[in-house]
Motif scaffolding. Structure first.
Motif, short mmCIF file in Angstrom:
data_model
loop_
_atom_site.label_atom_id
_atom_site.label_comp_id
_atom_site.label_asym_id
_atom_site.label_seq_id
_atom_site.Cartn_x
_atom_site.Cartn_y
_atom_site.Cartn_z
N MET A 1 0.67 1.63 8.22
CA MET A 1 1.22 1.02 9.45
C MET A 1 0.57 -0.33 9.76
SD MET A 1 1.60 4.53 11.62
CE MET A 1 2.01 3.82 13.22
N PRO A 2 -0.75 -0.49 9.56
CA PRO A 2 -1.33 -1.82 9.79
C PRO A 2 -0.70 -2.89 8.90
CG PRO A 2 -3.08 -0.18 9.70
CD PRO A 2 -1.81 0.52 9.28
N PHE B 1 2.74 3.40 -8.66
CA PHE B 1 2.58 2.05 -8.10
C PHE B 1 3.07 1.00 -9.09
CE2 PHE B 1 -0.27 3.32 -4.55
CZ PHE B 1 0.27 2.49 -3.58
N PHE C 1 5.89 1.65 18.60
CA PHE C 1 5.12 0.90 17.60
C PHE C 1 5.87 -0.37 17.22
CE2 PHE C 1 3.94 0.08 13.10
CZ PHE C 1 2.59 -0.20 13.30
N LEU D 1 3.26 6.20 5.26
CA LEU D 1 1.88 6.62 5.48
C LEU D 1 1.32 6.04 6.77
CD1 LEU D 1 0.55 5.97 1.85
CD2 LEU D 1 1.22 8.16 2.83
N THR D 2 0.52 6.83 7.47
CA THR D 2 -0.12 6.31 8.68
C THR D 2 -1.04 5.14 8.33
OG1 THR D 2 -1.83 7.99 8.37
CG2 THR D 2 -0.09 8.48 9.94
N THR D 3 -1.57 5.18 7.13
CA THR D 3 -2.53 4.15 6.74
C THR D 3 -1.87 2.86 6.28
OG1 THR D 3 -2.62 5.27 4.62
CG2 THR D 3 -4.41 5.70 6.15
N LEU E 1 -5.69 10.55 8.01
CA LEU E 1 -6.20 9.61 9.00
C LEU E 1 -5.15 9.25 10.03
CD1 LEU E 1 -8.01 7.19 6.52
CD2 LEU E 1 -9.11 8.81 8.08
N PRO E 2 -5.59 8.81 11.20
CA PRO E 2 -4.63 8.21 12.13
C PRO E 2 -4.21 6.84 11.59
CG PRO E 2 -6.86 7.93 12.93
CD PRO E 2 -6.97 8.76 11.68
N SER E 3 -3.42 6.13 12.34
CA SER E 3 -2.99 4.81 11.90
C SER E 3 -4.20 3.87 11.76
CB SER E 3 -2.00 4.24 12.93
OG SER E 3 -1.73 2.90 12.61
N MET E 4 -4.57 3.61 10.55
CA MET E 4 -5.66 2.67 10.27
C MET E 4 -5.63 2.29 8.81
SD MET E 4 -8.96 5.28 10.30
CE MET E 4 -10.17 4.02 9.97
N GLY E 5 -6.11 1.12 8.51
CA GLY E 5 -6.15 0.68 7.13
C GLY E 5 -7.32 1.32 6.39
N GLY F 1 0.79 -1.22 0.00
CA GLY F 1 0.00 0.00 0.00
C GLY F 1 0.82 1.27 0.00
N ASP F 2 2.12 1.13 0.15
CA ASP F 2 3.00 2.30 0.25
C ASP F 2 4.04 2.23 -0.85
OD1 ASP F 2 4.45 4.50 1.31
OD2 ASP F 2 3.82 3.92 3.32
#
Lengths: 213, 465
Positions: A153-154, B138, A183, A149-151, B51-55, A98-99
């Motif tokens: 991290m998962p 990408f 983290f 990206l914060t998104t 967003l905060p850390s989230m998918g 995703g990154d």
């Protein structure tokens, strides 16, 4: 006047054109390829790394030195292969799924190579399954995960889990703007490098501890 | 091999006096549907958030949407409470939101609904800038003109504009696949190739399409930014990876690339993270967004005050929706932006001498301390703008901008007006030598660079080469 061996000095100064002659001289003097790597090349890159850490030089100068070292390794490679000599450590590195940010990852890969590690770069947007497959294939000592990206991290958490599930003993280092030491601990990584410059020290410290699964 | 070398559209400056390259005023202001006059004398806050850390995926989309509902309600309420004269809201998508345009559109609608609700409640005027994340890289090597990422990106621009996003922007990435390498190698010729050959061609293609979309829906092409180029250099310089003087010269060259958006019909406000915007404002006269000290939540910079000197909207770049002691972070940063803007607008309300004094303070508090700040000061920006419009092609404009930047930095350092670190001084001479060795002929330059470029990293045909 430098105290370094002329080949070491050529690496430090990035004099790639001088390297073939100096490597030949070492070989003719009876030095083994492994000894040349360990006692001429790696110490040169160590000096360069130290100067970089002290902010005396920049990445471009370090890359010039790295290219000089690569020139030497190209000459020595047949002897090293014949003797079964490989870098002490192998690392797999990539930017998580995703990154697509990769400049930080590329810098870390470059610095790990400079520290005489074999580095397998999986690129960007790498899925947990691909990391796990690479770990099983290459059996590295170290894995580096990058995200900006914060998104994503998962995805880093999922990747750590996938690597652990692969059952290969390996140290995992994470880095990137949104992640922290805390983290890293939360997701089960072994280390956190706040920037590319500290990634070598972080990796070597972990590797000295020995691999965990 | 043949190359397409589009001519520069701008051949004179819109602003020639550094004092007129000032916050809140642009020769060609932009009036929005809601009545904001950007560049017409008032600096507006421009809020951005993430967003905060989230998918972000189909399963989390409801939570993602809730986040944006909460953000827009919080930031606009605070702006209304502080009596902001108006607000620019920027929605910069995350990769999945561009990849799945329906998701991005859903959030566009949430934000627009929130803006209407606050307008109905308090009269707060606002406008939405839609900035789809450029997902084309990408694919490796990137497909710049075809493929699912290109198609999805255009779909989001189109549907977002139709829904009411009035300002279209992007941080486009054409040429980045080679520029990253040029940066870490300190390779100025490589940077020029990526920015002024590849970037310019990509921008022309991309912004021609965006212009068509904007015309179709009666909205505005706002502008691009060389974030992936100049700001990558800035961050690397901040981390002492590359010399600051190199990053400063690269910044000057980025203006040539970002200018192409305006050549294709963009009218501002230029995208906030384009620190090359002062140069572009001097050339085009269009209003510009800028960011500086109040964007430290997103990244550090050495020109936190100076960046405000000629802004028309003042942005926080991006902040995660996390809780701070004062409230949710986007709301806190809205407050900071409003106060920053109040100060500038107060100075402007007292007339040109007061505004020019504040402008001078903003500039002089940063300019001498870092070459990256110095190079976008109003005086230097106008010098660089003049070098660019005096060139007959984007390639020559890039070379001219780089050469003028080196001259400006060298002169300022010699005069004691700029501090340059000892280990960087040699880089100025080295970069000047590089420029001296470049061929005058663009096709020759392209051939030389194509021979050096890693064929696994980029596809020349994507750039008409």
């Amino acid at each position: 006047m430098s105290d370094h061996h002329p080949l070491t000095e050529a690496i430090i100064r990035g004099r790639r054109k001088d390297v073939p002659t100096l490597v030949s001289q070492c070989l003719e003097a009876g030095e083994s390829a492994q000894s040349i790597v360990e006692h001429r090349l790696v110490p040169g890159m160590a000096v360069v790394g130290e100067r970089f850490k002290k902010n005396e030089i920049f990445v471009p100068e370090m890359l010039i030195a790295a290219r000089a070292m690569k020139e030497a390794l190209k000459i020595l490679e047949p002897d090293l292969v014949a003797a079964g000599v490989k870098p002490e450590f192998t690392a797999v590195i990539g930017t998580v799924e995703g990154d697509l940010h990769d400049i930080g990852k590329n810098l870390v890969a470059m610095m790990w190579k400079g520290a005489n590690m074999e580095v397998i770069d999986l690129g960007v947007n790498v899925s947990p399954a691909k990391f796990a497959a690479a770990v099983q294939e290459h059996r590295p000592n170290l894995v580096g995960l990058s995200a900006l990206l914060t998104t994503t991290m998962p995805a880093m958490r999922d990747t750590v889990q996938a690597i652990r599930d692969a059952g290969v003993p390996v140290k995992i280092v994470i880095g990137g703007a949104p992640v922290t030491h805390t983290f890293a601990e939360e997701i089960g990584a072994d280390g956190y490098a706040p920037d590319a410059a500290s990634a070598v020290d972080c990796a070597l410290a972990l590797l000295k501890q020995g691999a965990s699964s | 091999m043949t190359s397409t070398a589009p001519a520069l559209r701008f051949n004179r400056l819109a602003i020639e006096d550094p004092r007129a390259l000032i916050f809140g005023r642009a020769p060609h202001p932009l009036t929005t549907r809601d009545g904001l006059v950007i560049g017409g004398g008032t600096v507006y806050p421009e809020i951005n958030f993430t967003l905060p850390s989230m998918g972000v995926n189909a399963a989390t989309l409801p939570q993602v949407c809730d986040q944006y509902r909460q953000i827009i309600k919080g930031v606009l309420r605070r702006a209304a409470e502080l009596e902001a004269p108006g607000v620019v809201v920027e929605f910069e998508t995350l990769p999945p939101m561009t990849e799945h345009p329906a998701w991005g559109l859903e959030i566009v609608r949430i934000l627009l609904d929130g803006m209407v609700a606050e307008r109905d409640k308090s009269g707060l005027r606002s406008v939405l800038r839609l900035t789809p994340n450029d997902n084309r890289e990408f694919e490796r090597p990137p497909l710049m003109r075809r493929g699912r990422y290109w198609e999805a990106m255009l779909e989001l621009f189109d549907s977002g504009a139709a829904a009411g996003a009035e300002l279209l922007s992007i941080e486009s990435v054409g040429g980045k696949e080679l520029h990253d390498e040029a940066l870490v190698n300190g390779d100025l010729a490589g940077s020029l190739f990526a920015l002024c050959i590849l970037g310019v061609r990509d921008m022309r293609f991309l912004w021609t399409h965006l212009h068509d979309i904007a015309e179709k829906h009666g909205v505005n092409c706002a502008g691009d930014t060389a974030c992936g180029f100049g700001n990558t250099a800035m961050v690397l310089a901040e981390q002492r990876m590359i010399p600051r003087v190199f990053a400063a010269v690269v910044r000057a060259v980025t203006a040539v690339r970002s200018l192409v958006a305006y050549e294709c019909g963009a009218v501002g406000p230029g995208k906030d993270c384009g620190y090359e915007n002062p140069i572009l404002k001097a050339i085009t006269g269009f209003p510009m967004a800028m960011e500086g000290k109040t964007a430290a939540c997103a990244h550090l910079s050495p020109m936190g005050n100076l960046a405000a000197a000629c802004c028309d909207t003042w942005s926080n770049e991006s902040v995660q929706n996390i809780k701070l002691l004062g409230g949710m972070a986007p709301t806190c940063f809205m407050e900071q932006l409003v106060y920053d803007c109040r100060l500038m607008n107060r100075a402007a309300s007292e007339g040109p001498p007061a505004a020019e004094t504040l402008q001078r303070w903003l500039v002089e508090s940063d300019a001498s301390l870092d070459p990256q700040a110095y190079i976008i000061s109003p005086a230097a920006s106008i010098e660089l703008a003049r070098a660019i419009v005096g060139a007959d092609s984007h390639y020559h404009a890039g070379v001219a901008a780089a050469r003028r930047a080196i001259d400006l930095l060298s002169s300022a350092s010699a005069a004691g007006a700029l501090r340059i670190a000892d280990n960087e001084a040699g880089w100025l001479e080295q970069m000047a030598d590089t420029l001296d060795e470049l061929p005058q002929d663009e096709d020759t330059f392209i051939e030389e660079q194509l021979a050096l470029a890693d064929p696994e990293k980029f596809l020349p045909a994507e750039y008409e080469l």
